[in-house]
Design a protein around this motif. Structure first.
Motif, PDB file in Angstrom:
ATOM      1  N   VAL A  39       0.754  -1.186   0.104  1.00  0.00           N
ATOM      2  CA  VAL A  39      -0.042   0.019   0.081  1.00  0.00           C
ATOM      3  C   VAL A  39       0.847   1.163  -0.250  1.00  0.00           C
ATOM      4  N   VAL A  40       0.529   2.246  -0.962  1.00  0.00           N
ATOM      5  CA  VAL A  40       1.370   3.330  -0.839  1.00  0.00           C
ATOM      6  C   VAL A  40       0.562   4.471  -0.749  1.00  0.00           C
ATOM      7  N   VAL A  41       0.462   5.404   0.149  1.00  0.00           N
ATOM      8  CA  VAL A  41      -0.552   6.685   0.432  1.00  0.00           C
ATOM      9  C   VAL A  41       0.273   7.918   0.713  1.00  0.00           C
ATOM     10  N   GLY A  42      -0.634   8.738   0.269  1.00  0.00           N
ATOM     11  CA  GLY A  42      -0.097  10.021   0.609  1.00  0.00           C
ATOM     12  C   GLY A  42      -1.216  11.136   0.122  1.00  0.00           C
ATOM     13  N   TRP A  43      -0.717  12.324  -0.403  1.00  0.00           N
ATOM     14  CA  TRP A  43      -1.809  13.218  -0.503  1.00  0.00           C
ATOM     15  C   TRP A  43      -1.616  13.691  -2.202  1.00  0.00           C
ATOM     16  N   ILE A  44      -2.643  13.888  -2.949  1.00  0.00           N
ATOM     17  CA  ILE A  44      -2.484  13.976  -4.339  1.00  0.00           C
ATOM     18  C   ILE A  44      -1.785  15.330  -4.799  1.00  0.00           C
TER      19      ILE A  44
END
Length: 120
Positions: A39-44
Protein backbone atom coordinates in the motif's frame (compact mmCIF):
# COMPACT_ATOMS: atom_id res chain seq x y z
CA UNK A 1 37.99 27.40 -22.83
CA UNK A 2 38.31 24.23 -20.73
CA UNK A 3 37.85 26.20 -17.50
CA UNK A 4 34.59 27.79 -18.69
CA UNK A 5 33.28 24.33 -19.68
CA UNK A 6 34.02 22.95 -16.20
CA UNK A 7 32.46 26.01 -14.55
CA UNK A 8 29.27 25.51 -16.61
CA UNK A 9 29.24 21.80 -15.82
CA UNK A 10 29.71 22.50 -12.11
CA UNK A 11 26.89 25.08 -12.21
CA UNK A 12 24.52 22.60 -13.88
CA UNK A 13 25.38 19.89 -11.35
CA UNK A 14 24.82 22.31 -8.46
CA UNK A 15 21.44 23.46 -9.78
CA UNK A 16 20.29 19.87 -10.34
CA UNK A 17 21.45 18.86 -6.85
CA UNK A 18 19.50 21.69 -5.24
CA UNK A 19 16.40 20.76 -7.24
CA UNK A 20 16.63 17.08 -6.31
CA UNK A 21 17.33 17.74 -2.64
CA UNK A 22 14.53 20.30 -2.31
CA UNK A 23 11.91 18.16 -4.05
CA UNK A 24 9.90 16.27 -1.42
CA UNK A 25 6.81 15.14 -3.34
CA UNK A 26 8.02 11.61 -3.96
CA UNK A 27 9.25 11.27 -0.40
CA UNK A 28 5.94 12.33 1.15
CA UNK A 29 4.12 9.12 0.17
CA UNK A 30 4.43 6.23 2.57
CA UNK A 31 4.82 2.61 1.49
CA UNK A 32 3.74 -0.26 3.72
CA UNK A 33 3.51 -4.00 3.37
CA UNK A 34 0.16 -5.28 4.66
CA UNK A 35 0.14 -9.06 4.44
CA UNK A 36 0.35 -9.98 0.77
CA UNK A 37 -0.41 -6.39 -0.29
CA UNK A 38 1.74 -3.30 -0.85
CA UNK A 39 0.00 0.00 0.00
CA UNK A 40 1.31 3.44 -0.97
CA UNK A 41 -0.54 6.44 0.44
CA UNK A 42 -0.09 10.21 0.47
CA UNK A 43 -1.77 13.40 -0.72
CA UNK A 44 -2.71 14.03 -4.37
CA UNK A 45 -1.29 17.58 -4.07
CA UNK A 46 1.81 18.02 -1.91
CA UNK A 47 2.37 19.94 0.18
CA UNK A 48 -1.21 19.76 1.41
CA UNK A 49 -2.48 23.27 2.18
CA UNK A 50 -5.46 24.46 4.23
CA UNK A 51 -8.41 25.59 2.11
CA UNK A 52 -7.12 24.00 -1.12
CA UNK A 53 -8.80 21.09 -2.93
CA UNK A 54 -6.85 17.91 -2.33
CA UNK A 55 -7.37 14.21 -1.84
CA UNK A 56 -5.93 10.94 -0.69
CA UNK A 57 -3.62 9.20 -3.18
CA UNK A 58 -3.80 5.44 -2.52
CA UNK A 59 -2.33 2.58 -4.56
CA UNK A 60 -2.79 -1.08 -3.69
CA UNK A 61 -0.78 -3.86 -5.32
CA UNK A 62 -0.40 -7.58 -4.67
CA UNK A 63 2.85 -9.47 -4.89
CA UNK A 64 1.64 -13.05 -4.41
CA UNK A 65 3.08 -14.47 -7.63
CA UNK A 66 6.38 -12.57 -7.47
CA UNK A 67 5.22 -9.80 -9.79
CA UNK A 68 3.39 -6.64 -8.73
CA UNK A 69 -0.28 -6.64 -9.76
CA UNK A 70 -2.84 -3.85 -9.19
CA UNK A 71 -5.64 -4.76 -6.77
CA UNK A 72 -9.08 -3.72 -7.97
CA UNK A 73 -12.34 -3.43 -6.02
CA UNK A 74 -11.03 -2.26 -2.64
CA UNK A 75 -13.23 0.86 -2.82
CA UNK A 76 -16.18 -1.41 -2.00
CA UNK A 77 -14.90 -2.25 1.49
CA UNK A 78 -11.96 0.03 2.32
CA UNK A 79 -12.36 3.53 3.77
CA UNK A 80 -9.82 6.10 4.93
CA UNK A 81 -9.94 7.94 8.26
CA UNK A 82 -8.21 11.33 8.32
CA UNK A 83 -7.39 12.86 11.71
CA UNK A 84 -6.20 16.39 12.46
CA UNK A 85 -3.50 15.44 14.98
CA UNK A 86 -3.50 18.48 17.28
CA UNK A 87 -7.29 18.57 17.76
CA UNK A 88 -8.01 14.85 17.46
CA UNK A 89 -10.90 15.57 15.08
CA UNK A 90 -11.31 12.78 12.54
CA UNK A 91 -13.60 11.91 9.66
CA UNK A 92 -14.05 8.72 7.63
CA UNK A 93 -14.19 8.97 3.83
CA UNK A 94 -15.21 6.49 1.14
CA UNK A 95 -12.76 5.84 -1.66
CA UNK A 96 -13.38 5.90 -5.40
CA UNK A 97 -11.34 4.51 -8.26
CA UNK A 98 -9.28 6.71 -10.53
CA UNK A 99 -10.49 6.27 -14.13
CA UNK A 100 -8.35 3.93 -16.25
CA UNK A 101 -5.81 3.36 -13.47
CA UNK A 102 -6.46 -0.03 -11.81
CA UNK A 103 -5.43 -0.23 -8.16
CA UNK A 104 -5.39 3.57 -7.77
CA UNK A 105 -7.93 5.18 -5.42
CA UNK A 106 -8.77 8.63 -4.08
CA UNK A 107 -11.23 10.71 -2.12
CA UNK A 108 -11.74 14.43 -2.60
CA UNK A 109 -11.47 16.80 0.34
CA UNK A 110 -10.43 20.26 1.49
CA UNK A 111 -8.32 20.48 4.63
CA UNK A 112 -9.94 23.03 6.96
CA UNK A 113 -7.24 23.62 9.56
CA UNK A 114 -3.46 24.03 9.39
CA UNK A 115 -1.34 21.34 10.97
CA UNK A 116 -0.45 17.69 10.72
CA UNK A 117 -2.95 15.13 9.49
CA UNK A 118 -2.82 11.34 9.93
CA UNK A 119 -4.40 8.80 7.58
CA UNK A 120 -5.63 5.42 8.74
Amino acid sequence: MRISFFIRLLTIITVLSVFVLSSTNALAHERRGVGKYQVVVGWIVEPALEGQKNGVDLRVTSNVTGESKSVEGVEKTLQVEITHVSTGVSKVFSLRTIFRDPGHYTTDLILTAPGVYRMR
